[in-house]
Write an enzyme that holds these catalytic residues in place. Structure first.
Site, PDB file in Angstrom:
ATOM      1  N   GLN A 166       7.462 -31.933 -53.458  1.00  0.00           N
ATOM      2  CA  GLN A 166       9.027 -31.317 -53.611  1.00  0.00           C
ATOM      3  C   GLN A 166       9.042 -29.496 -53.694  1.00  0.00           C
ATOM      4  O   GLN A 166       9.831 -28.994 -53.305  1.00  0.00           O
ATOM      5  CB  GLN A 166       9.580 -31.801 -55.152  1.00  0.00           C
ATOM      6  CG  GLN A 166      10.855 -31.275 -55.473  1.00  0.00           C
ATOM      7  CD  GLN A 166      11.834 -32.176 -54.598  1.00  0.00           C
ATOM      8  OE1 GLN A 166      11.666 -32.928 -54.054  1.00  0.00           O
ATOM      9  NE2 GLN A 166      13.203 -31.265 -54.234  1.00  0.00           N
ATOM     10  N   ALA A 187      16.302 -29.770 -55.403  1.00  0.00           N
ATOM     11  CA  ALA A 187      15.954 -29.761 -56.558  1.00  0.00           C
ATOM     12  C   ALA A 187      14.597 -29.125 -56.800  1.00  0.00           C
ATOM     13  O   ALA A 187      13.646 -29.165 -56.088  1.00  0.00           O
ATOM     14  CB  ALA A 187      15.516 -31.132 -57.197  1.00  0.00           C
ATOM     15  N   SER A 228      13.417 -33.373 -59.672  1.00  0.00           N
ATOM     16  CA  SER A 228      13.929 -34.136 -58.297  1.00  0.00           C
ATOM     17  C   SER A 228      13.719 -35.763 -58.806  1.00  0.00           C
ATOM     18  O   SER A 228      12.678 -36.157 -59.242  1.00  0.00           O
ATOM     19  CB  SER A 228      13.263 -34.042 -57.124  1.00  0.00           C
ATOM     20  OG  SER A 228      13.649 -34.935 -56.345  1.00  0.00           O
ATOM     21  N   HIS A 230      13.574 -37.889 -56.717  1.00  0.00           N
ATOM     22  CA  HIS A 230      12.882 -38.547 -55.745  1.00  0.00           C
ATOM     23  C   HIS A 230      11.355 -38.719 -56.282  1.00  0.00           C
ATOM     24  O   HIS A 230      10.838 -39.421 -55.886  1.00  0.00           O
ATOM     25  CB  HIS A 230      12.720 -37.706 -54.527  1.00  0.00           C
ATOM     26  CG  HIS A 230      14.059 -37.822 -53.641  1.00  0.00           C
ATOM     27  ND1 HIS A 230      14.331 -38.635 -52.845  1.00  0.00           N
ATOM     28  CD2 HIS A 230      15.119 -37.167 -53.579  1.00  0.00           C
ATOM     29  CE1 HIS A 230      15.170 -38.637 -52.166  1.00  0.00           C
ATOM     30  NE2 HIS A 230      15.936 -37.702 -52.706  1.00  0.00           N
ATOM     31  N   GLU A 235      26.433 -35.421 -52.275  1.00  0.00           N
ATOM     32  CA  GLU A 235      25.146 -35.860 -51.170  1.00  0.00           C
ATOM     33  C   GLU A 235      25.637 -37.350 -50.883  1.00  0.00           C
ATOM     34  O   GLU A 235      24.853 -38.202 -51.575  1.00  0.00           O
ATOM     35  CB  GLU A 235      23.699 -35.804 -51.801  1.00  0.00           C
ATOM     36  CG  GLU A 235      23.286 -34.242 -51.987  1.00  0.00           C
ATOM     37  CD  GLU A 235      22.043 -34.318 -52.096  1.00  0.00           C
ATOM     38  OE1 GLU A 235      21.245 -35.048 -52.544  1.00  0.00           O
ATOM     39  OE2 GLU A 235      21.575 -32.920 -52.558  1.00  0.00           O
ATOM     40  N   HIS A 281      22.552 -39.698 -50.786  1.00  0.00           N
ATOM     41  CA  HIS A 281      21.434 -40.092 -51.916  1.00  0.00           C
ATOM     42  C   HIS A 281      21.868 -41.061 -52.902  1.00  0.00           C
ATOM     43  O   HIS A 281      22.927 -41.043 -53.659  1.00  0.00           O
ATOM     44  CB  HIS A 281      21.391 -38.672 -52.724  1.00  0.00           C
ATOM     45  CG  HIS A 281      20.294 -38.648 -53.757  1.00  0.00           C
ATOM     46  ND1 HIS A 281      19.022 -37.945 -53.710  1.00  0.00           N
ATOM     47  CD2 HIS A 281      20.459 -38.921 -54.732  1.00  0.00           C
ATOM     48  CE1 HIS A 281      18.424 -38.257 -55.000  1.00  0.00           C
ATOM     49  NE2 HIS A 281      19.240 -38.804 -55.587  1.00  0.00           N
TER      50      HIS A 281
HETATM   51 ZN   LIG Z   1      17.882 -37.255 -52.005  1.00  0.00          ZN
END
Ligand SMILES: [Zn+2]
Length: 211
Positions: A94, A115, A120, A122, A178, A181
């Site tokens: 990230q 992020a 994040s 993620h 987004e 996402h």
């Molecule tokens: Zn994403």
């Protein structure tokens, strides 16, 4: 749980069933105001579901199981094909993405779309960026207008996913829209959010997000 009153949409719902702080919890709320703690957290059960996976990133087992079911339903119900564009990203990956984004587009752009490391979703293994097959509008605003983007926006909740950054909640989430996402939050919470019409974790749990 934080010592605040439950927002109206959460009355009668057991807000303490899962933690919103623990990065291993499906209800964890990670955003610009709420970093992953500890910041080096790595999920223990990362797997690669048997679906097209463009960047070969894994995800939590629970996320993968729900994702496979969702992709299969999209195919069965609407003849749509999907791919995973990205999923789990470590703290250090990230950091690379964020720094590359600053170098290419500047700080303001990077903070709107990427992020900061440690902030994040993620990193939790619960977030998936989804694309269309054949590819169309990958990681772009127009994904929301593709058949895949529309189907996911309408149906993701049935599989325990949340469209995490809606276009009308930028001030709440801290992120530009987004439409690709999706965040795994589990069926119980996804069903509740859908039923009461709340579209962000920040609003449902009464937690800060946008800065
Ligand atoms: Zn994403």
């Amino acid at each position: 749980m934080p010592a605040h009153e439950a927002p109206p949409a959460a009355v009668g719902f057991d807000l303490a069933a899962f933690s919103t702080d623990d990065p291993a919890s499906p209800w964890v709320v990670v955003n610009k105001a709420r970093p992953v703690t500890p910041n080096g957290y790595e999920p223990a059960d990362l797997v690669y579901p048997d679906v097209p996976n463009i960047n070969h990133q894994p995800m939590r087992q629970e996320t993968a199981t729900a994702l496979v079911a969702m992709f299969a339903a999209g195919k069965a119900e609407a003849n749509l094909d999907f791919s995973v564009l990205s999923a789990y990203r470590s703290f250090s990956s990230q950091r690379r993405i964020y720094n590359a984004d600053i170098a290419a587009h500047g700080l303001a752009y990077a903070d709107a779309y990427t992020a900061r490391p440690g902030r994040s979703e993620h990193q939790t293994g619960f977030a998936v960026d989804i694309g269309a097959v054949p590819a169309a509008c990958s990681l772009a605003a127009c994904f929301g207008d593709t058949p895949q983007g529309r189907w996911l926006a309408a149906n993701a909740w049935r599989f325990g996913f949340l469209l995490r950054y809606p276009a009308d909640k930028v001030a709440v989430t801290g992120y530009a829209a987004e439409p690709w996402h999706f965040r795994y939050i589990g069926l119980r919470l996804a069903t509740r959010l859908h039923a009461v019409g709340v579209t962000t974790l920040e609003e449902f749990f009464g937690l800060p997000g946008g800065e």
